[in-house]
Write an enzyme that holds these catalytic residues in place. Structure first.
Site, PDB file in Angstrom:
ATOM      1  NE  ARG A   1      -2.751   1.409   9.490  1.00 61.74           N
ATOM      2  CZ  ARG A   1      -3.238   0.508   8.697  1.00 61.74           C
ATOM      3  NH1 ARG A   1      -2.851  -0.724   8.855  1.00 61.74           N
ATOM      4  NH2 ARG A   1      -4.145   0.337   7.934  1.00 61.74           N
TER       5      ARG A   1
ATOM      6  CG  HIS B   1       7.111  -2.394   2.104  1.00 57.53           C
ATOM      7  ND1 HIS B   1       6.920  -1.245   2.849  1.00 57.53           N
ATOM      8  CD2 HIS B   1       5.872  -2.959   1.963  1.00 57.53           C
ATOM      9  CE1 HIS B   1       5.654  -1.196   3.326  1.00 57.53           C
ATOM     10  NE2 HIS B   1       4.916  -2.334   2.657  1.00 57.53           N
TER      11      HIS B   1
ATOM     12  CD  GLN C   1      -6.053  -3.767   2.504  1.00 57.29           C
ATOM     13  OE1 GLN C   1      -5.723  -4.156   1.211  1.00 57.29           O
ATOM     14  NE2 GLN C   1      -4.966  -3.877   3.291  1.00 57.29           N
TER      15      GLN C   1
ATOM     16  CD  GLU D   1      16.246  -0.360   6.526  1.00 63.46           C
ATOM     17  OE1 GLU D   1      16.640  -1.502   7.159  1.00 63.46           O
ATOM     18  OE2 GLU D   1      16.508   0.710   7.492  1.00 63.46           O
TER      19      GLU D   1
ATOM     20  CG  MET E   1      -1.894  -1.116   1.176  1.00 55.21           C
ATOM     21  SD  MET E   1      -3.331  -0.768   2.086  1.00 55.21           S
ATOM     22  CE  MET E   1      -2.802  -0.723   3.770  1.00 55.21           C
TER      23      MET E   1
HETATM   24  O1  PAF Z   1      -0.002  -5.826   3.453  1.00 55.29           O
HETATM   25  C1  PAF Z   1      -0.561  -4.840   2.711  1.00 55.29           C
HETATM   26  O2  PAF Z   1       0.145  -3.870   2.569  1.00 55.29           O
HETATM   27  C2  PAF Z   1      -1.960  -5.134   2.292  1.00 55.29           C
HETATM   28  O3  PAF Z   1      -2.940  -5.728   2.833  1.00 55.29           O
HETATM   29  C3  PAF Z   1      -1.738  -5.693   0.724  1.00 55.29           C
HETATM   30  C4  PAF Z   1      -1.386  -7.091   0.694  1.00 55.29           C
HETATM   31  C5  PAF Z   1      -0.834  -4.993  -0.238  1.00 55.29           C
HETATM   32  C6  PAF Z   1      -3.200  -5.684   0.130  1.00 55.29           C
HETATM   33  O4  PAF Z   1      -3.675  -4.502  -0.043  1.00 55.29           O
END
Ligand code: PAF
Length: 290
Positions: free
Chosen positions: A193, A43, A67, A41, A36
């Site tokens: 977050r 990611h 979500q 780091e 998202m």
């Molecule tokens: O983990 C996340 O950032 C989200 O839940 C995902 C897997 C990208 C789905 O929107």
């Protein structure tokens, strides 16, 4: 397609398919790192792993409205596309897919993917519609791209378990790869977050890690009673005045079921609010029945 920061940015699904298919037609493999955005780091480690294992790594960046429930942080979720592109390129991605909401959902979807049961426990008790939104968008990303592998962090352990189960139940031709949580030096799990934490809340946020460590120590020292281990973890959270705990849990690492007697591969999980931030974390621990 525009090219800034040395990585192509694709905003349209049709263009994405063309770019990915060109790689596949040459016999290349494609890895997907769904995110998202507001990358950190953690990611970066997913992208690097994908880049090491695939010919093309696609990072998707989409703050998926499905979500988020009413009153959650969809509108204020942190965003920084230029920085995300730089980080993606630096970690080895070959393309960023950042669609707008209308591109992903040209009409309000009335189809939803639900991994029943697993979507209702732990996080699901506090965010009842969350996982159906996650599985629906991830299923959609899988069909838009057709990746051979997709990479998810263990930080969102329940999400990983649910996506694995979705892929298995629906025979999706994708390998779901789980990658270890990346932590700050003081143990706080990296999360987009974390930016919500104020300077005086930030030290308090290590309480999740401390709670997990206490739970692990209780198991390692011989406790086989889940109530006892959860109480040890809860006591650590309760001792931090800035934290409002949601839950502490010990479950079977594969099924997420709560065992009567602790045995085998387990996962400890915690969730708490600190100021504006709702944080989750988890840790694996293995034990033998005494
Ligand atoms: O983990 C996340 O950032 C989200 O839940 C995902 C897997 C990208 C789905 O929107």
């Amino acid at each position: 397609m525009s090219t800034v920061k040395e990585i192509p940015l694709v905003e349209q699904a049709s263009e994405l398919w063309t770019a990915v298919n060109a790689v596949r037609r040459r016999g290349g493999t494609v890895g997907l790192v769904p995110t998202m955005g507001y990358l950190h780091e953690g990611h970066g480690s997913l992208v690097a792993r994908s880049a090491a294992e695939n010919d093309l790594t696609v990072v998707s960046i989409f703050v998926n409205p499905l979500q988020f429930a009413e009153g959650e942080d969809h509108g204020t979720y942190p965003r920084d596309l230029d920085r995300d592109r730089e980080m993606s390129a630096g970690a080895g991605a070959g393309l960023v897919f950042a669609p707008c909401t209308e591109e992903m959902y040209p009409q309000a979807p009335i189809t939803s993917v639900a991994v029943k049961g697993l979507n209702a426990v732990l996080e699901g008790r506090y965010r009842p519609t969350h996982f159906d939104g996650v599985t629906t968008v991830v299923a959609k990303l899988f069909s838009l791209l057709g990746p051979g592998r997709a990479y998810f962090g263990e930080k969102d352990y329940q999400q990983l378990a649910i996506i694995r189960r979705m892929a298995s139940d629906l025979s999706l031709p994708v390998e779901v790869v789980g990658c270890p949580t990346v932590r700050e030096p003081d143990g706080l799990a990296m999360s987009s977050r974390n930016v919500y934490l104020s300077a005086d809340e930030r030290p308090a946020a290590t309480v999740l890690w401390r709670s997990l460590q206490a739970g692990r120590d209780a198991v390692v020292e011989g406790s086989r009673n889940p109530d006892e281990v959860e109480a040890v973890m809860a006591a650590v959270l309760a001792a931090e005045p800035k934290a409002s705990p949601d839950y502490t849990a010990v479950v079977d690492a594969a099924t997420l079921d709560r065992p009567d007697v602790l045995d085998g591969e387990l996962r400890l999980l915690v969730a708490a609010r600190i100021g504006r931030a709702r944080l989750i974390d988890n840790m694996g621990v293995s034990c033998d029945r005494i």
